[in-house]
Design a protein around this motif. Sequence first.
Motif, PDB file in Angstrom:
ATOM      1  N   LEU A 147      32.705  39.779  44.317  1.00  0.00           N
ATOM      2  CA  LEU A 147      33.768  40.614  44.874  1.00  0.00           C
ATOM      3  C   LEU A 147      33.502  40.955  46.327  1.00  0.00           C
ATOM      4  O   LEU A 147      34.418  40.936  47.169  1.00  0.00           O
ATOM      5  CB  LEU A 147      33.901  41.899  44.049  1.00  0.00           C
ATOM      6  N   THR A 150      33.902  37.635  48.591  1.00  0.00           N
ATOM      7  CA  THR A 150      35.290  37.196  48.747  1.00  0.00           C
ATOM      8  C   THR A 150      36.115  38.192  49.549  1.00  0.00           C
ATOM      9  O   THR A 150      37.122  37.813  50.156  1.00  0.00           O
ATOM     10  CB  THR A 150      35.933  36.986  47.366  1.00  0.00           C
ATOM     11  N   SER A 151      35.712  39.467  49.552  1.00  0.00           N
ATOM     12  CA  SER A 151      36.439  40.450  50.361  1.00  0.00           C
ATOM     13  C   SER A 151      36.250  40.206  51.845  1.00  0.00           C
ATOM     14  O   SER A 151      37.113  40.566  52.652  1.00  0.00           O
ATOM     15  CB  SER A 151      35.973  41.867  50.004  1.00  0.00           C
ATOM     16  N   VAL A 180      45.509  41.853  49.612  1.00  0.00           N
ATOM     17  CA  VAL A 180      44.166  41.722  49.054  1.00  0.00           C
ATOM     18  C   VAL A 180      43.638  43.073  48.596  1.00  0.00           C
ATOM     19  O   VAL A 180      43.036  43.196  47.514  1.00  0.00           O
ATOM     20  CB  VAL A 180      43.229  41.079  50.095  1.00  0.00           C
ATOM     21  N   TYR A 183      45.572  44.083  45.212  1.00  0.00           N
ATOM     22  CA  TYR A 183      45.289  43.321  43.996  1.00  0.00           C
ATOM     23  C   TYR A 183      43.800  43.206  43.706  1.00  0.00           C
ATOM     24  O   TYR A 183      43.412  42.846  42.599  1.00  0.00           O
ATOM     25  CB  TYR A 183      45.949  41.951  44.081  1.00  0.00           C
ATOM     26  N   GLU A 184      42.955  43.504  44.695  1.00  0.00           N
ATOM     27  CA  GLU A 184      41.531  43.514  44.402  1.00  0.00           C
ATOM     28  C   GLU A 184      41.153  44.735  43.556  1.00  0.00           C
ATOM     29  O   GLU A 184      40.198  44.696  42.786  1.00  0.00           O
ATOM     30  CB  GLU A 184      40.714  43.507  45.695  1.00  0.00           C
ATOM     31  N   MET A 187      41.986  43.679  40.089  1.00  0.00           N
ATOM     32  CA  MET A 187      41.015  42.673  39.669  1.00  0.00           C
ATOM     33  C   MET A 187      39.686  43.317  39.283  1.00  0.00           C
ATOM     34  O   MET A 187      39.089  42.981  38.239  1.00  0.00           O
ATOM     35  CB  MET A 187      40.796  41.646  40.782  1.00  0.00           C
ATOM     36  N   ALA A 188      39.220  44.250  40.101  1.00  0.00           N
ATOM     37  CA  ALA A 188      37.953  44.913  39.793  1.00  0.00           C
ATOM     38  C   ALA A 188      38.054  45.723  38.502  1.00  0.00           C
ATOM     39  O   ALA A 188      37.104  45.750  37.700  1.00  0.00           O
ATOM     40  CB  ALA A 188      37.544  45.813  40.958  1.00  0.00           C
ATOM     41  N   TYR A 226      43.662  39.908  35.266  1.00  0.00           N
ATOM     42  CA  TYR A 226      42.862  39.103  36.198  1.00  0.00           C
ATOM     43  C   TYR A 226      43.608  37.857  36.642  1.00  0.00           C
ATOM     44  O   TYR A 226      43.556  37.495  37.825  1.00  0.00           O
ATOM     45  CB  TYR A 226      41.538  38.710  35.547  1.00  0.00           C
ATOM     46  N   SER A 229      46.111  38.858  39.191  1.00  0.00           N
ATOM     47  CA  SER A 229      45.453  39.303  40.419  1.00  0.00           C
ATOM     48  C   SER A 229      44.830  38.147  41.178  1.00  0.00           C
ATOM     49  O   SER A 229      44.834  38.141  42.418  1.00  0.00           O
ATOM     50  CB  SER A 229      44.383  40.349  40.088  1.00  0.00           C
ATOM     51  N   GLU A 233      45.345  37.284  44.953  1.00  0.00           N
ATOM     52  CA  GLU A 233      44.170  37.350  45.820  1.00  0.00           C
ATOM     53  C   GLU A 233      44.018  36.095  46.668  1.00  0.00           C
ATOM     54  O   GLU A 233      43.538  36.159  47.803  1.00  0.00           O
ATOM     55  CB  GLU A 233      42.930  37.540  44.939  1.00  0.00           C
ATOM     56  N   ASN A 271      38.585  29.020  47.440  1.00  0.00           N
ATOM     57  CA  ASN A 271      38.812  30.305  46.779  1.00  0.00           C
ATOM     58  C   ASN A 271      39.507  30.114  45.436  1.00  0.00           C
ATOM     59  O   ASN A 271      39.208  30.832  44.465  1.00  0.00           O
ATOM     60  CB  ASN A 271      39.640  31.216  47.675  1.00  0.00           C
TER      61      ASN A 271
END
Length: 461
Positions: A147, A150-151, A180, A183-184, A187-188, A226, A229, A233, A271
């Motif tokens: 995470l 990719t951020s 991002v 939706y992150e 996702m988290a 997920y 997302s 992402e 990605n």
Amino acid sequence: MTPIATTPFSATPIAAGYTDLSAFGIDPWWLVLLKVLAVFVFLVVTVLAAIYLERKVIAWMQMRVGPNRVGPLGMLQSLADGVKIALKEGLIPAGVDKPIFLLAPVIAVIPAFMAFAVIPFGPEVSIFGYRTPLQLTDLNVGVLYILAVTSIGVYGIVLAGWSSGSTYPLLGGLRSTAQVISYEIAMALSFVGVFLFAGTMSTSGIVGAQAEVWFVFLLAPSFLIYVISMVGETNRAPFDLPEAEGELVGGFHTEYSSLRFAMFMLAEYVNMTTVSALAATLFLGGWQAPLPFSLIDGADSGWWALLWFVIKVWGFMFLFIWLRATLPRLRYDQFMGFGWKVLIPVSLAWVMAVASIRAFSNAGYDGLTIALVTAGVIAAAVIVVALRTRIGTRPHRGDAAAPRSAGSAGSAGPSGDALDPAPFNPVAGGFPAPPLPHQRAALSRRTATPQRTASEEAPNA
């Protein structure tokens, strides 16, 4: 590698809360270098194959031919396109912030490769006489590492749009930032249920915790959240709003050409591979063989495990291609509203339900597997219904009782809401911006000002 226990109410595996990472960090330097090279080659070959297959599959779905000229069945078309784009002239427009403009593609592409360092490809195998896991390395917080890495990639997109010195790249970079971030979060939150059931954040430990049953069956809402997302992402259709050609020309990479443009495309496909591999690792048992092959002794041992992992990854890659071929692009307000008003609240509620069921199971209560599956089905149904309600249905033109003029106060907009009576000036802030659904554009000077006659235009005698 991970001690496994079973609950009193089912055969659901639960990790003991730690992971044995002693197999990592002891490889000789040449074996580490060989693994790094193997991961790099795997990603590059996957990108070339994904570009080719995407064009062929979309052509098949849309009743076209697709690439068929270069190589047998057009299989060398991706390689030819890569050579062509590398030989193009790399233009740098006037007015750009040159150092940041040149650095942005590098920032976008490097984190995409780094994220694959903790992805498990298979169990321990023998390579030139050395026993080593088919994984570059692992951490106790391996998923959080993915995470975090990719951020960083979104900074490349933001800096590319900002340094271009142009309106449309700037808007694309800002869209990508908001997308991002939004939706992150969802996702988290979808990972929390996996952590609670696996007892670890290590990727190899999560794979080991799915030895009896995959988490996709126990945590179906987390899997659904997920999947949605990960498409948002990676800025893929129907969520490719930062580079919407109908609104932003090309988005954040409008001013890029040659290899710098190719690096953005490489980062996008890498990605896609990363999030697909992470989905297979967290929810589909990683490299473990699916039924009925898992009933065969040794089906997921040794190098056979690599085959199952690649098949699962390509299953998600096909999902990306399928969505692009079939779904239209969403409006930006619909997309952001769905993330903040549906996915995040449902994710929070689902985390609370999973944590409660986990606590009761640790206390020794029976029959909670049925409760978990039932809650998962209900949560998944809520997501699907909300998606159809907020995005899939739109008011019909004939629903309005009486049409009103576009300039009248309180007239209906595209979404059926009342328009703002105050006119909206799209260039008031110096940058052209489209009106929101509840706003109406002000009349242009040409239409608002009556045309002058020829006698009025003539100079006074």
